[in-house]
Write a protein that holds these residues in place. Structure first.
Motif, mmCIF file in Angstrom:
data_model
loop_
_atom_site.group_PDB
_atom_site.id
_atom_site.type_symbol
_atom_site.label_atom_id
_atom_site.label_comp_id
_atom_site.label_asym_id
_atom_site.label_seq_id
_atom_site.Cartn_x
_atom_site.Cartn_y
_atom_site.Cartn_z
ATOM 1 N N GLY A 58 0.841 -1.197 0.000
ATOM 2 C CA GLY A 58 0.000 0.000 0.000
ATOM 3 C C GLY A 58 0.871 1.239 0.000
ATOM 4 O O GLY A 58 2.076 1.156 -0.215
ATOM 5 N N GLU A 59 0.250 2.383 0.237
ATOM 6 C CA GLU A 59 0.982 3.636 0.233
ATOM 7 C C GLU A 59 1.258 4.109 1.661
ATOM 8 O O GLU A 59 0.471 3.855 2.560
ATOM 9 N N VAL A 60 2.386 4.790 1.810
ATOM 10 C CA VAL A 60 2.798 5.305 3.115
ATOM 11 C C VAL A 60 2.967 6.813 3.005
ATOM 12 O O VAL A 60 3.554 7.308 2.034
ATOM 13 N N LEU A 61 2.452 7.533 4.000
ATOM 14 C CA LEU A 61 2.610 8.988 4.037
ATOM 15 C C LEU A 61 4.051 9.326 4.405
ATOM 16 O O LEU A 61 4.599 8.775 5.363
ATOM 17 N N VAL A 62 4.675 10.209 3.636
ATOM 18 C CA VAL A 62 6.037 10.655 3.927
ATOM 19 C C VAL A 62 6.084 12.181 3.881
ATOM 20 O O VAL A 62 5.223 12.817 3.293
ATOM 21 N N THR A 63 7.099 12.725 4.530
ATOM 22 C CA THR A 63 7.392 14.152 4.432
ATOM 23 C C THR A 63 8.756 14.278 3.785
ATOM 24 O O THR A 63 9.705 13.635 4.224
ATOM 25 N N ILE A 77 13.785 12.544 3.508
ATOM 26 C CA ILE A 77 12.475 11.892 3.432
ATOM 27 C C ILE A 77 12.296 11.094 4.708
ATOM 28 O O ILE A 77 13.168 10.305 5.077
ATOM 29 N N VAL A 78 11.154 11.305 5.354
ATOM 30 C CA VAL A 78 10.867 10.590 6.597
ATOM 31 C C VAL A 78 9.410 10.140 6.592
ATOM 32 O O VAL A 78 8.540 10.840 6.068
ATOM 33 N N LYS A 79 9.165 8.954 7.141
ATOM 34 C CA LYS A 79 7.812 8.408 7.194
ATOM 35 C C LYS A 79 6.984 9.209 8.197
ATOM 36 O O LYS A 79 7.453 9.493 9.294
ATOM 37 N N GLY A 80 5.772 9.582 7.787
ATOM 38 C CA GLY A 80 4.870 10.303 8.672
ATOM 39 C C GLY A 80 4.930 11.808 8.453
ATOM 40 O O GLY A 80 5.490 12.291 7.469
ATOM 41 N N ASP A 81 4.373 12.539 9.404
ATOM 42 C CA ASP A 81 4.295 13.991 9.326
ATOM 43 C C ASP A 81 5.376 14.607 10.219
ATOM 44 O O ASP A 81 5.132 14.864 11.403
ATOM 45 N N HIS A 82 6.558 14.815 9.667
ATOM 46 C CA HIS A 82 7.684 15.363 10.426
ATOM 47 C C HIS A 82 8.429 16.394 9.573
ATOM 48 O O HIS A 82 9.535 16.133 9.081
ATOM 49 N N PRO A 83 7.839 17.582 9.361
ATOM 50 C CA PRO A 83 8.487 18.574 8.493
ATOM 51 C C PRO A 83 9.840 19.057 8.997
ATOM 52 O O PRO A 83 10.757 19.258 8.203
ATOM 53 N N ASP A 84 9.995 19.221 10.310
ATOM 54 C CA ASP A 84 11.276 19.694 10.857
ATOM 55 C C ASP A 84 12.381 18.658 10.633
ATOM 56 O O ASP A 84 13.490 19.003 10.225
ATOM 57 N N LEU A 85 12.057 17.405 10.901
ATOM 58 C CA LEU A 85 13.057 16.352 10.725
ATOM 59 C C LEU A 85 13.438 16.187 9.251
ATOM 60 O O LEU A 85 14.617 15.999 8.930
ATOM 61 N N ALA A 86 12.467 16.300 8.345
ATOM 62 C CA ALA A 86 12.763 16.194 6.910
ATOM 63 C C ALA A 86 13.727 17.302 6.485
ATOM 64 O O ALA A 86 14.682 17.058 5.732
ATOM 65 N N TYR A 87 13.502 18.521 6.986
ATOM 66 C CA TYR A 87 14.396 19.636 6.676
ATOM 67 C C TYR A 87 15.801 19.384 7.235
ATOM 68 O O TYR A 87 16.802 19.581 6.535
ATOM 69 N N GLN A 88 15.862 18.932 8.484
ATOM 70 C CA GLN A 88 17.167 18.679 9.108
ATOM 71 C C GLN A 88 17.923 17.572 8.370
ATOM 72 O O GLN A 88 19.138 17.671 8.166
ATOM 73 N N LEU A 89 17.209 16.536 7.952
ATOM 74 C CA LEU A 89 17.857 15.457 7.190
ATOM 75 C C LEU A 89 18.397 15.981 5.860
ATOM 76 O O LEU A 89 19.484 15.578 5.423
ATOM 77 N N ALA A 90 17.653 16.882 5.219
ATOM 78 C CA ALA A 90 18.108 17.453 3.945
ATOM 79 C C ALA A 90 19.378 18.284 4.140
ATOM 80 O O ALA A 90 20.320 18.200 3.340
ATOM 81 N N VAL A 91 19.422 19.064 5.207
ATOM 82 C CA VAL A 91 20.608 19.888 5.487
ATOM 83 C C VAL A 91 21.813 19.002 5.776
ATOM 84 O O VAL A 91 22.915 19.219 5.247
ATOM 85 N N ILE A 92 21.612 17.967 6.581
ATOM 86 C CA ILE A 92 22.711 17.056 6.930
ATOM 87 C C ILE A 92 23.186 16.309 5.695
ATOM 88 O O ILE A 92 24.391 16.141 5.473
ATOM 89 N N ASP A 93 22.240 15.880 4.849
ATOM 90 C CA ASP A 93 22.603 15.174 3.617
ATOM 91 C C ASP A 93 23.424 16.081 2.693
ATOM 92 O O ASP A 93 24.441 15.653 2.134
ATOM 93 N N ALA A 94 23.020 17.334 2.569
ATOM 94 C CA ALA A 94 23.768 18.278 1.728
ATOM 95 C C ALA A 94 25.169 18.519 2.290
ATOM 96 O O ALA A 94 26.143 18.634 1.537
ATOM 97 N N ALA A 95 25.266 18.584 3.616
ATOM 98 C CA ALA A 95 26.584 18.785 4.248
ATOM 99 C C ALA A 95 27.503 17.601 3.953
ATOM 100 O O ALA A 95 28.690 17.784 3.649
ATOM 101 N N PHE A 96 26.960 16.394 4.025
ATOM 102 C CA PHE A 96 27.782 15.219 3.716
ATOM 103 C C PHE A 96 28.155 15.186 2.236
ATOM 104 O O PHE A 96 29.291 14.849 1.889
ATOM 105 N N LEU A 97 27.206 15.534 1.357
ATOM 106 C CA LEU A 97 27.507 15.548 -0.082
ATOM 107 C C LEU A 97 28.581 16.582 -0.410
ATOM 108 O O LEU A 97 29.405 16.368 -1.292
ATOM 109 N N GLY A 98 28.552 17.709 0.308
ATOM 110 C CA GLY A 98 29.555 18.747 0.103
ATOM 111 C C GLY A 98 30.868 18.448 0.797
ATOM 112 O O GLY A 98 31.815 19.214 0.675
ATOM 113 N N ASN A 99 30.902 17.356 1.551
ATOM 114 C CA ASN A 99 32.112 16.945 2.282
ATOM 115 C C ASN A 99 32.646 18.095 3.142
ATOM 116 O O ASN A 99 33.857 18.380 3.155
ATOM 117 N N LEU A 100 31.728 18.747 3.850
ATOM 118 C CA LEU A 100 32.102 19.877 4.700
ATOM 119 C C LEU A 100 32.938 19.383 5.881
ATOM 120 O O LEU A 100 32.730 18.261 6.366
#
Length: 140
Positions: A58-63, A77-100
């Motif tokens: 079936g389908e799962v709600l993600v943010t 991307i996080v399962k459920g309604d977690h806009p703050d966590l989704a934003y924080q994960l995106a920032v952390i992912d970008a930091a790792f991709l940029g090898n900061l």
């Protein structure tokens, strides 16, 4: 540490860790949001164990959210309604991709968090196993 493992630790562990890591990047770099946190649906694929066939449960709600740091676009991307966590994960992912340079000590922090997650799982499994009923002594 691979992206998948890192993301699992940040989602399953304390959300304060993701918040503090993202704050560290926000204080030192300019963060632009490419895609605001928004809801979506993702098909959940499951493997049936007896025949080893795949089917869609079936389908799962993600943010999901996308953020850009130092020219690198991260995704959260996080399962459920977690806009703050989704934003924080995106920032952390970008930091790792940029090898900061801030990401270098994070591997050790994430390993410690993984240890705590494993300890919690182990304690929960032991608690469940204590409720196990033995039917070997029953006479029919």
């Amino acid at each position: 540490m691979k992206r998948k493992q890192r993301t699992e630790i940040l989602i399953e562990g304390s959300h304060e860790l993701a918040k503090s890591l993202a704050n560290e990047i926000e204080q030192k770099y300019s963060v632009s949001v490419i895609q605001e946190p928004e809801h979506g649906l993702v098909m959940l694929k499951v493997r049936e164990t007896s025949r080893k066939s795949l089917f869609y449960l079936g389908e799962v709600l993600v943010t999901e959210c996308k953020a850009k740091v130092e020219g690198k676009i991260g995704m959260g991307i996080v399962k459920g309604d977690h806009p703050d966590l989704a934003y924080q994960l995106a920032v952390i992912d970008a930091a790792f991709l940029g090898n900061l340079p801030e990401t270098k000590p994070w591997a050790g922090i994430l390993e410690i968090e993984k240890y705590y997650i494993d300890q919690k799982r182990k304690a929960k499994n032991e608690e469940i196993l204590r409720t196990k009923v033995s039917f070997e002594t029953m006479d029919v």
